[in-house]
Design an enzyme around this catalytic site. Structure first.
Site, PDB file in Angstrom:
ATOM      1  N   GLY A 122      11.481 -63.520  51.177  1.00 16.37           N
ATOM      2  CA  GLY A 122      11.944 -64.019  49.870  1.00 16.37           C
ATOM      3  C   GLY A 122      11.001 -63.528  48.930  1.00 16.37           C
ATOM      4  O   GLY A 122       9.893 -63.659  48.941  1.00 16.37           O
ATOM      5  N   GLY A 187     -17.100 -68.364  63.860  1.00 13.15           N
ATOM      6  CA  GLY A 187     -16.663 -69.501  63.125  1.00 13.15           C
ATOM      7  C   GLY A 187     -16.599 -70.883  63.865  1.00 13.15           C
ATOM      8  O   GLY A 187     -15.812 -70.674  64.992  1.00 13.15           O
ATOM      9  N   GLY A 277     -11.560 -68.957  58.914  1.00 17.55           N
ATOM     10  CA  GLY A 277     -10.824 -69.366  57.832  1.00 17.55           C
ATOM     11  C   GLY A 277      -9.275 -68.987  57.498  1.00 17.55           C
ATOM     12  O   GLY A 277      -9.292 -67.663  58.016  1.00 17.55           O
ATOM     13  N   ARG A 278      -8.538 -69.493  56.720  1.00 12.01           N
ATOM     14  CA  ARG A 278      -7.193 -68.987  56.463  1.00 12.01           C
ATOM     15  C   ARG A 278      -7.035 -68.742  55.083  1.00 12.01           C
ATOM     16  O   ARG A 278      -7.834 -69.546  54.139  1.00 12.01           O
ATOM     17  CB  ARG A 278      -6.088 -69.763  56.990  1.00 12.01           C
ATOM     18  N   ASP A 318      -0.336 -74.823  52.372  1.00  8.81           N
ATOM     19  CA  ASP A 318      -1.380 -73.856  52.611  1.00  8.81           C
ATOM     20  C   ASP A 318      -1.367 -72.716  51.528  1.00  8.81           C
ATOM     21  O   ASP A 318      -2.514 -72.455  51.104  1.00  8.81           O
ATOM     22  CB  ASP A 318      -1.306 -73.017  53.764  1.00  8.81           C
ATOM     23  N   HIS A 450      -6.314-106.159  73.896  1.00  8.44           N
ATOM     24  CA  HIS A 450      -7.330-106.012  74.651  1.00  8.44           C
ATOM     25  C   HIS A 450      -6.787-105.724  75.866  1.00  8.44           C
ATOM     26  O   HIS A 450      -5.918-106.398  76.354  1.00  8.44           O
ATOM     27  CB  HIS A 450      -8.007-107.239  74.606  1.00  8.44           C
TER      28      HIS A 450
HETATM   29  P1  FAD Z   1       3.165 -71.881  57.130  1.00  9.80           P
HETATM   30  O1  FAD Z   1       3.171 -72.987  58.236  1.00  9.80           O
HETATM   31  O2  FAD Z   1       2.150 -70.888  57.321  1.00  9.80           O
HETATM   32  O3  FAD Z   1       4.724 -71.355  56.914  1.00  9.80           O
HETATM   33  C1  FAD Z   1       4.853 -70.802  55.803  1.00  9.80           C
HETATM   34  C2  FAD Z   1       6.081 -69.948  56.232  1.00  9.80           C
HETATM   35  O4  FAD Z   1       6.603 -68.975  55.205  1.00  9.80           O
HETATM   36  C3  FAD Z   1       5.858 -68.714  57.515  1.00  9.80           C
HETATM   37  O5  FAD Z   1       6.601 -68.977  58.530  1.00  9.80           O
HETATM   38  C4  FAD Z   1       5.877 -67.571  56.799  1.00  9.80           C
HETATM   39  O6  FAD Z   1       6.544 -66.366  57.710  1.00  9.80           O
HETATM   40  C5  FAD Z   1       6.831 -67.712  55.698  1.00  9.80           C
HETATM   41  N1  FAD Z   1       6.901 -66.656  54.692  1.00  9.80           N
HETATM   42  C6  FAD Z   1       5.561 -66.476  53.852  1.00  9.80           C
HETATM   43  N2  FAD Z   1       5.815 -65.692  52.991  1.00  9.80           N
HETATM   44  C7  FAD Z   1       7.330 -65.474  52.913  1.00  9.80           C
HETATM   45  C8  FAD Z   1       8.078 -64.642  52.145  1.00  9.80           C
HETATM   46  N3  FAD Z   1       7.817 -64.045  50.950  1.00  9.80           N
HETATM   47  N4  FAD Z   1       9.583 -64.796  52.431  1.00  9.80           N
HETATM   48  C9  FAD Z   1       9.938 -65.525  53.406  1.00  9.80           C
HETATM   49  N5  FAD Z   1       9.225 -66.263  54.249  1.00  9.80           N
HETATM   50  C10 FAD Z   1       7.896 -66.212  54.023  1.00  9.80           C
HETATM   51  N6  FAD Z   1      -2.737 -78.362  61.021  1.00  9.80           N
HETATM   52  C11 FAD Z   1      -2.946 -79.590  61.277  1.00  9.80           C
HETATM   53  O7  FAD Z   1      -2.747 -80.611  60.287  1.00  9.80           O
HETATM   54  N7  FAD Z   1      -2.956 -79.908  62.415  1.00  9.80           N
HETATM   55  C12 FAD Z   1      -3.273 -79.109  63.566  1.00  9.80           C
HETATM   56  O8  FAD Z   1      -3.754 -79.460  64.777  1.00  9.80           O
HETATM   57  C13 FAD Z   1      -3.382 -77.787  63.229  1.00  9.80           C
HETATM   58  N8  FAD Z   1      -3.536 -76.744  64.027  1.00  9.80           N
HETATM   59  C14 FAD Z   1      -3.597 -75.555  63.680  1.00  9.80           C
HETATM   60  C15 FAD Z   1      -4.132 -74.521  64.623  1.00  9.80           C
HETATM   61  C16 FAD Z   1      -4.173 -73.433  64.441  1.00  9.80           C
HETATM   62  C17 FAD Z   1      -4.429 -72.170  65.408  1.00  9.80           C
HETATM   63  C18 FAD Z   1      -3.859 -72.624  63.176  1.00  9.80           C
HETATM   64  C19 FAD Z   1      -3.783 -71.159  62.691  1.00  9.80           C
HETATM   65  C20 FAD Z   1      -3.299 -73.762  62.197  1.00  9.80           C
HETATM   66  C21 FAD Z   1      -3.567 -75.141  62.646  1.00  9.80           C
HETATM   67  N9  FAD Z   1      -3.216 -76.023  61.561  1.00  9.80           N
HETATM   68  C22 FAD Z   1      -2.979 -77.432  61.752  1.00  9.80           C
HETATM   69  C23 FAD Z   1      -2.868 -75.660  60.215  1.00  9.80           C
HETATM   70  C24 FAD Z   1      -1.262 -75.563  59.923  1.00  9.80           C
HETATM   71  O9  FAD Z   1      -0.566 -74.818  60.615  1.00  9.80           O
HETATM   72  C25 FAD Z   1      -0.848 -75.281  58.266  1.00  9.80           C
HETATM   73  O10 FAD Z   1      -1.498 -76.141  57.346  1.00  9.80           O
HETATM   74  C26 FAD Z   1       0.415 -75.274  58.011  1.00  9.80           C
HETATM   75  O11 FAD Z   1       1.363 -74.680  58.996  1.00  9.80           O
HETATM   76  C27 FAD Z   1       0.919 -74.981  56.716  1.00  9.80           C
HETATM   77  O12 FAD Z   1       2.300 -75.248  56.441  1.00  9.80           O
HETATM   78  P2  FAD Z   1       2.753 -74.167  55.270  1.00  9.80           P
HETATM   79  O13 FAD Z   1       4.352 -74.627  55.443  1.00  9.80           O
HETATM   80  O14 FAD Z   1       2.196 -74.539  54.063  1.00  9.80           O
HETATM   81  O15 FAD Z   1       2.582 -72.804  55.808  1.00  9.80           O
HETATM   82  P1  NAD Z   2     -12.474 -73.501  58.928  1.00  9.83           P
HETATM   83  O1  NAD Z   2     -12.523 -73.221  57.445  1.00  9.83           O
HETATM   84  O2  NAD Z   2     -12.208 -74.669  59.546  1.00  9.83           O
HETATM   85  O3  NAD Z   2     -13.714 -72.572  59.834  1.00  9.83           O
HETATM   86  C1  NAD Z   2     -14.232 -71.456  59.546  1.00  9.83           C
HETATM   87  C2  NAD Z   2     -15.527 -71.577  59.816  1.00  9.83           C
HETATM   88  O4  NAD Z   2     -16.003 -70.083  59.937  1.00  9.83           O
HETATM   89  C3  NAD Z   2     -16.492 -72.341  58.806  1.00  9.83           C
HETATM   90  O5  NAD Z   2     -17.375 -72.893  59.545  1.00  9.83           O
HETATM   91  C4  NAD Z   2     -16.957 -71.196  58.104  1.00  9.83           C
HETATM   92  O6  NAD Z   2     -18.396 -71.340  57.676  1.00  9.83           O
HETATM   93  C5  NAD Z   2     -17.461 -69.954  59.181  1.00  9.83           C
HETATM   94  N1  NAD Z   2     -17.304 -68.593  58.748  1.00  9.83           N
HETATM   95  C6  NAD Z   2     -16.974 -67.963  57.690  1.00  9.83           C
HETATM   96  N2  NAD Z   2     -17.183 -66.690  57.691  1.00  9.83           N
HETATM   97  C7  NAD Z   2     -17.938 -66.533  58.621  1.00  9.83           C
HETATM   98  C8  NAD Z   2     -18.652 -65.232  59.244  1.00  9.83           C
HETATM   99  N3  NAD Z   2     -18.594 -64.129  58.350  1.00  9.83           N
HETATM  100  N4  NAD Z   2     -19.473 -65.497  60.173  1.00  9.83           N
HETATM  101  C9  NAD Z   2     -19.654 -66.347  60.732  1.00  9.83           C
HETATM  102  N5  NAD Z   2     -18.812 -67.679  60.374  1.00  9.83           N
HETATM  103  C10 NAD Z   2     -18.230 -67.544  59.281  1.00  9.83           C
HETATM  104  O7  NAD Z   2     -11.282 -72.242  59.372  1.00  9.83           O
HETATM  105  P2  NAD Z   2     -10.501 -71.865  60.546  1.00  9.83           P
HETATM  106  O8  NAD Z   2     -11.159 -72.567  61.899  1.00  9.83           O
HETATM  107  O9  NAD Z   2     -10.104 -70.417  60.840  1.00  9.83           O
HETATM  108  O10 NAD Z   2      -8.967 -72.920  60.566  1.00  9.83           O
HETATM  109  C11 NAD Z   2      -8.164 -72.491  59.433  1.00  9.83           C
HETATM  110  C12 NAD Z   2      -7.606 -73.546  58.657  1.00  9.83           C
HETATM  111  O11 NAD Z   2      -6.710 -74.129  59.638  1.00  9.83           O
HETATM  112  C13 NAD Z   2      -8.380 -74.754  58.512  1.00  9.83           C
HETATM  113  O12 NAD Z   2      -8.535 -74.799  56.863  1.00  9.83           O
HETATM  114  C14 NAD Z   2      -7.957 -75.971  58.997  1.00  9.83           C
HETATM  115  O13 NAD Z   2      -7.644 -77.007  58.071  1.00  9.83           O
HETATM  116  C15 NAD Z   2      -6.734 -75.787  59.645  1.00  9.83           C
HETATM  117  N6  NAD Z   2      -6.596 -76.148  61.113  1.00  9.83           N
HETATM  118  C16 NAD Z   2      -6.442 -77.370  61.271  1.00  9.83           C
HETATM  119  C17 NAD Z   2      -6.476 -77.976  62.705  1.00  9.83           C
HETATM  120  C18 NAD Z   2      -6.480 -79.257  62.738  1.00  9.83           C
HETATM  121  O14 NAD Z   2      -6.176 -80.143  61.706  1.00  9.83           O
HETATM  122  N7  NAD Z   2      -6.941 -79.600  63.753  1.00  9.83           N
HETATM  123  C19 NAD Z   2      -6.729 -77.169  63.657  1.00  9.83           C
HETATM  124  C20 NAD Z   2      -6.550 -75.680  63.224  1.00  9.83           C
HETATM  125  C21 NAD Z   2      -6.768 -75.059  62.095  1.00  9.83           C
END
Ligand code: FAD
Ligand code: NAD
Length: 473
Positions: A122, A187, A277-278, A318, A450
């Site tokens: 989109g 990281g 990071g993301r 995000d 408990h």
């Molecule tokens: P997204 O889930 O990224 O969804 C965005 C969607 O938009 C995607 O499907 C993408 O393809 C689509 N999109 C993008 N641009 C376009 C376009 N132009 N047209 C059509 N579609 C498009 N968070 C937690 O709270 N708990 C966790 O345990 C957790 N674990 C995680 C583990 C990993 C490995 C990762 C990578 C992330 C994790 N997160 C966790 C973070 C969580 O996944 C995100 O915060 C969450 O998915 C954000 O939701 P969103 O809808 O904003 O984006």
């Molecule tokens: P993060 O921000 O949690 O951690 C990234 C880490 O990489 C930081 O500690 C940072 O200092 C380090 N870093 C950055 N650049 C570096 C470099 N050049 N060399 C070495 N270290 C470096 O990011 P993530 O683990 O990639 O996760 C991304 C996002 O996804 C997070 O913001 C988190 O909120 C979300 N997430 C959430 C969950 C959960 O809620 N359980 C699980 C997975 C992911």
């Protein structure tokens, strides 16, 4: 003729699909557009969270936890196994099945709620028109309101090229076909620790490179220090203040050059996970003249109500400021739809729970002790060790603690920090209490069953006023 919708949502992750369902529930004629394709090259709803994030990572964390308990902890229960083993293909297959069930479930929910779904990319044009492109061609639709929920993608670092065979990104880290002997992780954040734990529990030797000098800087440091010791015991070799300079694939191995204290070292791994990071995903989302502004960090610029610089165009999840968490994304999605309907949707960032699903789990809400000190807020602290909790001992999971922070004068809860098995579930009562502006005394006056792990929350709340029963105050 151009199709017209009350609400068009771009993105079908936790922000977008929840917004779309909520909009349809409120009577809006709603379209959701998503372009995500899974590893079978099929369009799938659910975004990062369901396909390559929260759910698959938790499936692998659970499988690997069973294995670790079998191989390391069951002996104390008197349970013994001959030659325990892990079949990685079965474990990955189980994860994929859960993902399929949940992502298919979103499609069903769309049907049940009469949300229209179009698979494709989109792009927002001028005047709230959206161009949708897929293999079949391009069409333009018109929305009264547009919600941008395009999510995020992993950050890359220079000289480290992800190929998802040897050098893995977030998604690649969930699809390794055998346990690597040596896994490098860049990281020590949430993904690095969660996925590092998965492969570490299954036998990989895990080395984590972290640029910062503080471990888990966002976390309360009492808990972070305890967790650092525990990760070390679990075999995660975490190097702080360490910068990866390059990673090169040579003869089926990854050669990593890293710098620590001015000294360069080379290490070799079977796989390298990049988890630094993301960043907000906006590629292909905005036409040049659509009017939506980005911040200097590349996020979609929004005000506190998630309104962008263009009237009736909103952005959530995000792709905008704030924590990158699925539950934050979903809450913003719902809140925006309620605002579109003239209601007062609201998300309180101070009561958003955080969980790291390692073992023990790390969970918190509100302020850390370091943040309170920096802000000059006077506070009281109550703690309780899991080692003094009967249920934790019965479960043989007595590592960790609960820490409660309350205002010194008013006793209002300011933060709760839990390092324990099931901390993710235990935290909820603290979130509710904080949302209702509760005090430590409120938690301390609730009857807790408990024996439960949550009695540790109760005792820590009592310890705020130095009247815990099962520890010296
Ligand atoms: P997204 O889930 O990224 O969804 C965005 C969607 O938009 C995607 O499907 C993408 O393809 C689509 N999109 C993008 N641009 C376009 C376009 N132009 N047209 C059509 N579609 C498009 N968070 C937690 O709270 N708990 C966790 O345990 C957790 N674990 C995680 C583990 C990993 C490995 C990762 C990578 C992330 C994790 N997160 C966790 C973070 C969580 O996944 C995100 O915060 C969450 O998915 C954000 O939701 P969103 O809808 O904003 O984006
Ligand atoms: P993060 O921000 O949690 O951690 C990234 C880490 O990489 C930081 O500690 C940072 O200092 C380090 N870093 C950055 N650049 C570096 C470099 N050049 N060399 C070495 N270290 C470096 O990011 P993530 O683990 O990639 O996760 C991304 C996002 O996804 C997070 O913001 C988190 O909120 C979300 N997430 C959430 C969950 C959960 O809620 N359980 C699980 C997975 C992911």
């Amino acid at each position: 003729m151009t199709e017209k919708y009350d609400v068009i949502v771009i993105g079908g992750g936790p922000a977008g699909y929840v917004a779309a369902i909520r909009a349809a529930q409120m009577g809006f004629n709603t379209l959701c557009i998503d372009r995500f394709k899974n590893k079978q090259d099929q369009y799938a709803l659910g975004g990062t969270c369901l396909n390559i994030g929260c759910i698959p990572s938790k499936a692998l964390l659970d499988s690997s936890k069973h294995y670790a308990h079998m191989t390391q902890h069951y002996d104390v229960h008197g349970i013994a196994f001959d030659n325990p083993s892990i079949d990685v293909a079965t474990m990955i297959g189980r994860k994929d099945k859960i993902v399929k069930q949940l992502t298919g479930g979103i499609a069903q929910l769309f049907k049940a709620n009469k949300v229209k779904y179009k698979a494709g990319s989109g792009k927002l044009l001028q005047d709230r028109q959206v161009e949708i492109s897929n293999e079949e061609g391009t069409e333009v639709v018109q929305g009264e309101h547009i919600i941008l929920a395009s999510g995020s993608v992993p950050v890359n670092i220079p000289n480290v090229e992800v190929d998802n065979q040897y050098i893995l990104d977030n998604a690649g880290g969930l699809n390794v076909d055998q346990v690597p002997e040596k896994l490098g992780v860049i990281g020590a954040g949430v993904i690095g620790l969660e996925l590092g734990s998965v492969w570490g529990r299954l036998g990989a030797e895990v080395t984590v490179f972290e640029a910062m000098d503080t471990f888990l800087a966002a976390c309360d440091q009492t808990i972070a220090k305890m967790a650092a010791r525990e990760f070390k015991k679990q075999g995660l070799d975490i190097h702080l203040s360490t910068f990866v300079k390059s990673a090169t694939v040579k003869d089926g191995k990854v050669e990593v050059v890293y710098e620590k204290g001015g000294e360069k070292t080379t290490a070799t791994f079977d796989k390298l996970l990049v988890a630094v990071g993301r960043k907000a995903e906006t590629s292909g989302l905005l036409s040049e003249d659509c009017g939506v502004k980005l911040t200097d960090r590349g996020q979609i610029e929004v005000n506190d109500d998630c309104q962008t610089s263009v009237p009736n165009v909103w952005a959530v999840g995000d792709a905008v400021r704030g924590p990158m968490l699925a539950h934050k994304a979903s809450e913003e999605g719902s809140a925006v739809v309620e605002r579109i309907a003239g209601q007062h949707g609201h998300v309180d960032f101070n009561t958003i729970p955080w969980v790291i699903y390692t073992e023990p789990e790390i969970a918190w809400v509100g302020k850390t002790e370091e943040q309170l000190k920096e802000a000059g807020v006077e506070y009281k602290v109550g703690t309780f060790p899991m080692a003094a909790n009967g249920r934790a001992l019965a479960m043989n999971e007595s590592t960790g603690m609960v820490k409660i922070l309350a205002d010194k004068e008013t006793d209002e809860l300011l933060g709760a920090h839990i390092y324990s098995a099931n901390a993710s579930e235990m935290l909820s009562e603290c979130v509710v209490a904080m949302e209702f502006k509760g005090c430590a005394e409120d938690l301390a006056r609730i009857v807790h069953a408990h024996p439960t792990l949550s009695e540790a929350v109760f005792e820590a709340a009592m310890n705020v006023d130095k009247r815990a029963i099962h520890k010296a105050n």
